[in-house]
Design an enzyme around this catalytic site. Sequence first.
Site, short mmCIF file in Angstrom:
data_model
loop_
_atom_site.label_atom_id
_atom_site.label_comp_id
_atom_site.label_asym_id
_atom_site.label_seq_id
_atom_site.Cartn_x
_atom_site.Cartn_y
_atom_site.Cartn_z
N ARG A 1 0.85 -1.21 0.00
CA ARG A 1 0.00 0.00 0.00
C ARG A 1 0.87 1.24 0.00
NH1 ARG A 1 -1.93 1.62 4.44
NH2 ARG A 1 -2.51 -0.46 5.18
N TYR B 1 -14.51 20.08 -13.60
CA TYR B 1 -15.01 18.72 -13.77
C TYR B 1 -16.06 18.42 -12.69
CZ TYR B 1 -15.08 13.66 -13.57
OH TYR B 1 -15.49 12.36 -13.52
N ASP C 1 -5.55 21.32 -12.26
CA ASP C 1 -5.96 20.10 -12.94
C ASP C 1 -5.53 20.23 -14.41
OD1 ASP C 1 -7.31 18.09 -14.31
OD2 ASP C 1 -9.06 18.14 -13.00
N LYS D 1 -7.45 9.64 -18.67
CA LYS D 1 -7.76 10.32 -19.93
C LYS D 1 -6.57 10.30 -20.89
CE LYS D 1 -11.57 11.07 -17.61
NZ LYS D 1 -11.76 12.28 -16.81
C1 LIG Z 1 -12.13 12.59 -15.48
C2 LIG Z 1 -11.60 13.81 -14.85
C3 LIG Z 1 -11.27 13.83 -13.48
C4 LIG Z 1 -11.51 12.63 -12.56
O1 LIG Z 1 -10.66 11.57 -12.85
P1 LIG Z 1 -11.07 10.01 -12.64
O2 LIG Z 1 -9.84 9.31 -13.13
O3 LIG Z 1 -12.29 9.75 -13.46
O4 LIG Z 1 -11.32 9.81 -11.19
C5 LIG Z 1 -10.73 15.00 -12.95
N1 LIG Z 1 -10.55 16.10 -13.71
C6 LIG Z 1 -10.88 16.13 -15.02
C7 LIG Z 1 -10.66 17.37 -15.80
C8 LIG Z 1 -11.41 14.99 -15.64
O5 LIG Z 1 -11.76 15.04 -16.94
#
Ligand SMILES: *Cc1c(COP(=O)(O)O)cnc(C)c1O
Length: 393
Positions: A53, A106, A185, A210
């Site tokens: 972990r 998001y 982000d 993504k």
């Molecule tokens: C999808 C997304 C997230 C969240 O990520 P997960 O891997 O789905 O938990 C955060 N920020 C943005 C801009 C996203 O497109």
Amino acid sequence: MASVRSDLAPDTLAVAAGRPPREHDAPINPPLVLTTTYHETRAPEPGDRIYARGSNPTWDPFEEALAALEGADLPALVFGSGLGAAAAALSLVPPGGAVVMPRHAYAGSLGLAADLAAQGRFELVQVDIADTAAVLAALTALAARLDAGSVMLWLESPTNPMLEVAELGVLTAAAHAAGAVVVADNTFNTPIVHRPLEAGADVVLHSVTKWLAGHSDVVLGALVTSDAGLRERLLAHRTLYGAIAGPFEVWLALRGLRTLALRMERSQGTAASLALRLADHPAVRRVRYPGLPSDPGHERAAAQFNGFGGIVSIELDDVATADALVAAVRLWLPATSLGGVESLIERRRRQPAEPLTVPEALVRLSVGIENPEDLWADLDQALRRAAGRDGGL
Ligand SMILES: *Cc1c(COP(=O)(O)O)cnc(C)c1O
């Protein structure tokens, strides 16, 4: 891991970073290590792996490669999802502090922050992140009544799915002057297009799910920082709360990362050409894409970014037309998520969690790496059918 020169270009780093040392007969790729525990033949010392972990050898090369790409001095931290990473980042706000977030961030990040705010953990202030004066006013007002170090500015630029562009350098400087920590982000841009640490962000967040992993087959997140104190707290959160990544997912993500620059180049090129043609399409009311000279975020994006990304949002006349468009595509895949090799299409307000200020008839396009003319032909036929649906087409 073998260290890699930090003056190399991002497209080279994506390929060269995070490799085992050059030793005769050693593999050139890091192995996938599946274990929950490690041999202990002496008393534990700081930095020992001990239990999985806390640490896994398959995480290390990915964390090193992502740090190199973002220009960080310390290894990144991989998490089990983007929201797992977001939860760790939000834990940096002390009880009774405040978080300033884009109103079109998001939906999951907004939902998580709203949940913590409802529990009384901190105050949530939502702003139009493209309105620099409004963000500065929010920061000043919070700094006037809260202790230094208790405010977090959350940046997402471009925003998901409105594609608004923030003035990053100005906002990070003002946030630091107000004693705030800045989290950016960078999921939409990726480090190929923009490196937020260079614009003054303290922590960069990725949904690795993504573009970074890029093949719509893993859910992962990551945080990147050059601040040793912040990294220590984020690592402690990951180990204690347990939002850790499976080694196989991280191994796949590093494999995906190798082609990030090529995939982004292709997706961005196609997104730009689709945006131009969509802007001329009679069935499309508005195109949101920072690469279009007419887009409100164009000048800022051109000044700050090394490209305009692979996401295009379009607004149709009404919900029925938008739904008919999504139903009429044959090559584009009707699905949520983004950043994979395959092109996806989605009317965002289908999702109950989407902010109500996102137009109901907005359709988000995640542009993949298929042939651009095939993608256009499919969109064009689907738009015609959607717009003419009452005519019995
Ligand atoms: C999808 C997304 C997230 C969240 O990520 P997960 O891997 O789905 O938990 C955060 N920020 C943005 C801009 C996203 O497109």
